[in-house]
Write an enzyme that holds these catalytic residues in place. Structure first.
Site, mmCIF file in Angstrom:
data_model
loop_
_atom_site.group_PDB
_atom_site.id
_atom_site.type_symbol
_atom_site.label_atom_id
_atom_site.label_comp_id
_atom_site.label_asym_id
_atom_site.label_seq_id
_atom_site.Cartn_x
_atom_site.Cartn_y
_atom_site.Cartn_z
ATOM 1 N N ARG A 215 17.363 22.877 34.486
ATOM 2 C CA ARG A 215 16.440 22.168 35.169
ATOM 3 C C ARG A 215 15.476 22.918 35.740
ATOM 4 O O ARG A 215 15.500 23.994 36.219
ATOM 5 C CB ARG A 215 17.183 21.112 36.201
ATOM 6 C CG ARG A 215 17.804 21.722 37.218
ATOM 7 C CD ARG A 215 18.424 20.692 38.277
ATOM 8 N NE ARG A 215 19.248 19.859 37.805
ATOM 9 C CZ ARG A 215 19.306 18.508 37.381
ATOM 10 N NH1 ARG A 215 18.185 18.211 37.648
ATOM 11 N NH2 ARG A 215 20.098 18.091 36.817
ATOM 12 N N ALA A 236 14.939 29.017 30.304
ATOM 13 C CA ALA A 236 14.976 28.677 32.001
ATOM 14 C C ALA A 236 14.359 27.735 32.436
ATOM 15 O O ALA A 236 13.374 26.939 31.892
ATOM 16 C CB ALA A 236 14.665 30.156 32.253
ATOM 17 N N HIS A 237 14.257 27.779 33.809
ATOM 18 C CA HIS A 237 13.674 26.627 34.652
ATOM 19 C C HIS A 237 12.163 26.327 34.357
ATOM 20 O O HIS A 237 11.587 27.620 34.338
ATOM 21 C CB HIS A 237 13.911 26.470 35.947
ATOM 22 C CG HIS A 237 13.709 27.692 36.696
ATOM 23 N ND1 HIS A 237 14.344 28.290 37.880
ATOM 24 C CD2 HIS A 237 12.964 28.838 36.468
ATOM 25 C CE1 HIS A 237 13.739 29.300 38.297
ATOM 26 N NE2 HIS A 237 13.014 29.885 37.557
ATOM 27 N N ASN A 238 11.545 25.280 34.313
ATOM 28 C CA ASN A 238 10.161 24.959 34.305
ATOM 29 C C ASN A 238 9.358 25.656 33.176
ATOM 30 O O ASN A 238 8.260 25.643 32.845
ATOM 31 C CB ASN A 238 9.432 25.548 35.517
ATOM 32 C CG ASN A 238 9.701 24.646 36.751
ATOM 33 O OD1 ASN A 238 10.643 25.098 37.308
ATOM 34 N ND2 ASN A 238 9.036 23.719 37.045
#
Length: 347
Positions: A215, A236-238
């Site tokens: 997330r 990974a995030h974003n």
């Protein structure tokens, strides 16, 4: 099921050379095919095997004169194979209902014609579309939205607030919406940064076994329409992954990087954080991407460089011992010439 070769040609947009009325009951590899099967030639290195095949017909891009069976001629045999395989091997969906051993929150909304197996957990305020299949051990956290015609294989985990589009396939062990790897430093300690964002997965995405999509810290991690992710991949995030991109096994994409449309990351590719990779970029196996890459570029190596330069470097690498010995010999000759020159100058 049986289909005539002519019917299969219409399915694939191909042309029959030979008897179009021949009956086809299945599809098999060149070596395993028997009478009644159709096989395919997508790679010319297997052409020699055709002389021994027992298949009743062959999918190919051109007629092989020495093989005396009907041909289904198409521009892309592998695509034709995929379409025919779907016809013979994919069974029509039959809903099996909701198991009494599934745990479903009373606040969840479940669509029509679903299959929810034993030991599935569905949290609060979840929305599940029509014709969804959830295999045993699937966990769906609170406030998750799932579209129509979705398949989650055993032990898939979807954590809170995630959005899953239509016709998404998640294979066993996939984790969607785990916390991103975000920490700040304070006096030698790691202070966890709350991961307050979510994961958004568009339509027609497929993700292989034991892959993870974290997330976002804020906002969303976004897997766009038509993306295909292999086993053991870390997103990974974003991160944003563009439409119809392919990410092959054991690859990893660090936080906040963006991939364009129709990108290919070959096996064990690593992408550093906060990078932009343009549309139609191809990264070769074990590539290490440490800078932005312009659209329609092919790179290889670690750090990744243009593919042609990498091929030259690899060729030279194998000759390093030989080149080093040549260099030592030249160095000795130069030193000997310098010494003679000094003696002549001092004479």
């Amino acid at each position: 099921m049986e289909k005539t070769l002519a019917e299969l040609a219409r399915l694939c947009g191909g042309k029959v050379v030979g008897d179009g009325a021949i009956k086809i009951k299945g599809l098999a590899s060149v070596s395993d095919a028997q009478e009644g099967h159709i096989t395919f030639l997508a790679n010319l290195k297997y052409r020699s095997l055709l002389s021994k095949t027992r298949a009743s017909a062959i999918i190919a891009s051109e007629v092989i004169d020495e093989v005396k069976v009907p041909f289904l001629i198409v521009s892309d045999p592998y695509l034709a194979y995929a379409k025919i395989a779907r016809l013979f091997f994919l069974k029509p969906y039959e809903p099996k209902g909701i198991s009494n051993e599934a745990i479903i929150s009373p606040t969840a909304r479940v669509g029509k014609d679903v299959t929810i197996a034993p030991f599935v957990y569905v949290g609060e305020n979840v929305v599940i579309g029509d014709r969804v299949t959830l295999y045993p051990g699937v966990y769906i956290g609170d406030d998750v939205t799932i579209g129509d015609d979705v398949i989650f294989y055993p032990q898939v985990t979807i954590l809170r607030d995630s959005f899953i589009g239509n016709r998404v396939i998640l294979h066993s062990g996939v984790v969607i919406g785990g916390d991103g790897f975000g920490y700040a430093r304070e006096k030698g300690r790691h202070v966890k940064i709350p991961q307050a964002g979510n994961v958004h997965i568009d339509d027609d995405v497929e993700i292989g076994s034991n892959s993870t999509v974290d997330r976002a810290a804020l906002g969303r991690t976004w897997i766009k329409r038509g993306v295909k992710i292999d086993n053991l991949v870390m997103v990974a995030h974003n991160v944003i992954v563009g439409e119809n991109t392919v990410i092959v096994a054991q690859s990893g994409i660090a936080g906040s990087s963006q991939l364009g449309n129709n990108v290919i990351l070959a096996a064990q590719t690593g992408v550093a954080g906060h990078l932009n990779i343009g549309d139609e970029v191809v990264v070769g196996a074990r590539g290490g991407v440490s800078r932005d890459i312009s659209p329609k570029t092919m790179v290889s190596g670690a750090p990744a460089i243009p593919h042609r330069d990498w091929l030259k470097a690899v060729t030279l690498f194998g000759r390093f011992p030989e080149l080093y010995e040549e260099f030592r010999g030249i160095k000795k000759k130069v030193e000997a010439l310098e010494n003679r020159l000094k003696k002549l100058e001092g004479a």
